[in-house]
Design a protein around this motif. Structure first.
Motif, PDB file in Angstrom:
ATOM      1  N   ARG A   1      42.351  65.954  -0.417  1.00  0.00           N
ATOM      2  CA  ARG A   1      43.722  66.168  -0.249  1.00  0.00           C
ATOM      3  C   ARG A   1      44.342  64.991  -1.303  1.00  0.00           C
ATOM      4  NH1 ARG A   1      46.291  70.550   1.276  1.00  0.00           N
ATOM      5  NH2 ARG A   1      48.312  70.224   2.275  1.00  0.00           N
ATOM      6  N   ILE A   2      45.312  65.650  -2.262  1.00  0.00           N
ATOM      7  CA  ILE A   2      45.847  65.060  -3.385  1.00  0.00           C
ATOM      8  C   ILE A   2      47.622  65.175  -3.189  1.00  0.00           C
ATOM      9  CG2 ILE A   2      45.969  64.874  -5.805  1.00  0.00           C
ATOM     10  CD1 ILE A   2      43.464  64.204  -4.765  1.00  0.00           C
ATOM     11  N   GLU A   3      48.233  64.122  -3.405  1.00  0.00           N
ATOM     12  CA  GLU A   3      49.620  64.091  -3.214  1.00  0.00           C
ATOM     13  C   GLU A   3      50.271  64.739  -4.239  1.00  0.00           C
ATOM     14  OE1 GLU A   3      51.047  60.266  -1.116  1.00  0.00           O
ATOM     15  OE2 GLU A   3      49.968  59.569  -2.992  1.00  0.00           O
ATOM     16  N   THR A   4      50.345  66.176  -4.062  1.00  0.00           N
ATOM     17  CA  THR A   4      51.169  67.056  -5.194  1.00  0.00           C
ATOM     18  C   THR A   4      52.087  67.993  -4.335  1.00  0.00           C
ATOM     19  OG1 THR A   4      49.508  68.851  -4.643  1.00  0.00           O
ATOM     20  CG2 THR A   4      48.912  67.328  -6.398  1.00  0.00           C
ATOM     21  N   PRO A   5      52.894  68.446  -5.072  1.00  0.00           N
ATOM     22  CA  PRO A   5      53.836  69.740  -4.621  1.00  0.00           C
ATOM     23  C   PRO A   5      53.365  70.542  -3.799  1.00  0.00           C
ATOM     24  CG  PRO A   5      54.698  69.004  -7.014  1.00  0.00           C
ATOM     25  CD  PRO A   5      53.243  68.353  -6.712  1.00  0.00           C
ATOM     26  N   MET A   6      52.016  70.990  -4.131  1.00  0.00           N
ATOM     27  CA  MET A   6      51.397  72.039  -3.349  1.00  0.00           C
ATOM     28  C   MET A   6      50.886  71.623  -2.054  1.00  0.00           C
ATOM     29  SD  MET A   6      47.894  74.021  -4.404  1.00  0.00           S
ATOM     30  CE  MET A   6      48.175  74.818  -5.735  1.00  0.00           C
ATOM     31  N   ALA A   7      50.270  70.285  -2.121  1.00  0.00           N
ATOM     32  CA  ALA A   7      50.077  69.763  -0.796  1.00  0.00           C
ATOM     33  C   ALA A   7      51.293  69.485   0.060  1.00  0.00           C
ATOM     34  CB  ALA A   7      49.270  68.442  -1.018  1.00  0.00           C
TER      35      ALA A   7
END
Length: 253
Positions: free
Chosen positions: A192-198
């Motif tokens: 889980r990465i802090e991105t707009p997709m997440a």
């Protein structure tokens, strides 16, 4: 650091999130970097953010289109020189009001579009860049897979999970076929990465996921950028065909 001062790096899906962070890492280490994405406006903003115009080239393209993938490699060669490092990062994970579609409800067109971008796009871009790498007798291909392709997932849809599992299979074949020409291929499976997709999954989903991560935080795009730079480096020349899990310990094998 200047590990990549003689390198020409192509990063797909580079307009934001993980792709932009990967591009920034290579740029910081001296590379000439090509940003590829579908939206010219987003690409131009990304290029401006990176702030080194003489070493950044933005090319709008659809990686799922064979002609666009070929143009990406050829235009890079013409403008910057032959591609020595390719990062296949472009990908989508459609949600419907923040929730994945179940297989029983999934539209076939959505299934095909995800596979086209996430998996076929990596195949096409790799195929287009391989001749340039072979001419150099050196190349690095880094494919951005996903934890969703490694184990069960409640967040991503079947199309995304299948595409990322396929990405790891593609990586192993690229590694096998390219090794004799000095080309390695490896994959990164982010958690889980802090991105707009997440963020599309919602704060509650991400908070619940955080409870499963032993290091006590979500990943950052910079975490993936660092991993990509290592796998693309000459120091990693004997690492070939692996999938590197970057997930804070949320999934272990």
């Amino acid at each position: 650091m200047s590990r990549f001062e003689d390198s020409v790096v192509v990063v797909t899906g580079a307009g934001r999130g993980i792709g932009l962070a990967i591009a920034a890492r290579f740029l910081a280490e001296g590379a000439r970097v090509v940003l590829a994405d579908t939206q010219a406006g987003v690409l131009n903003d990304a290029a401006t953010t990176l702030g080194v115009p003489q070493r950044v080239l933005a090319i709008a393209c659809d990686v799922a289109n064979p002609a666009d993938a070929a143009r990406l490699a050829d235009e890079t060669d013409r403008r910057f020189g032959p591609v020595s490092i390719l990062v296949n990062n472009a990908g989508i994970s459609p949600k419907h009001k923040g929730v994945k579609a179940l297989i029983a409800d999934m539209d076939e067109a959505e299934w095909r579009r995800v596979l086209d971008i996430n998996l076929t796009g990596a195949f096409l871009c790799s195929k287009a860049c391989l001749p340039h790498m072979k001419a150099l007798s050196f190349g690095r291909i880094v494919n951005i897979a996903s934890q969703a392709g490694r184990t069960r997932t409640d967040i991503a849809g079947a199309h995304y999970a299948a595409s990322k599992a396929g990405m790891m299979g593609l990586t192993r074949v690229l590694a096998t076929e390219g090794g004799k020409d000095g080309i390695t291929a490896n994959a990164i499976a982010p958690g889980r990465i802090e991105t707009p997709m997440a963020a599309e999954a919602g704060a509650a989903v991400n908070a619940a996921y955080l409870e499963r991560i032993p290091v006590g935080r979500l990943g950052t795009p910079d975490d993936i950028g660092a991993a990509a730079a290592f796998l693309a480096s000459r120091e990693a020349g004997f690492i070939n065909g692996v999938t590197l899990d970057v997930n804070g310990g949320a999934f272990m094998i």
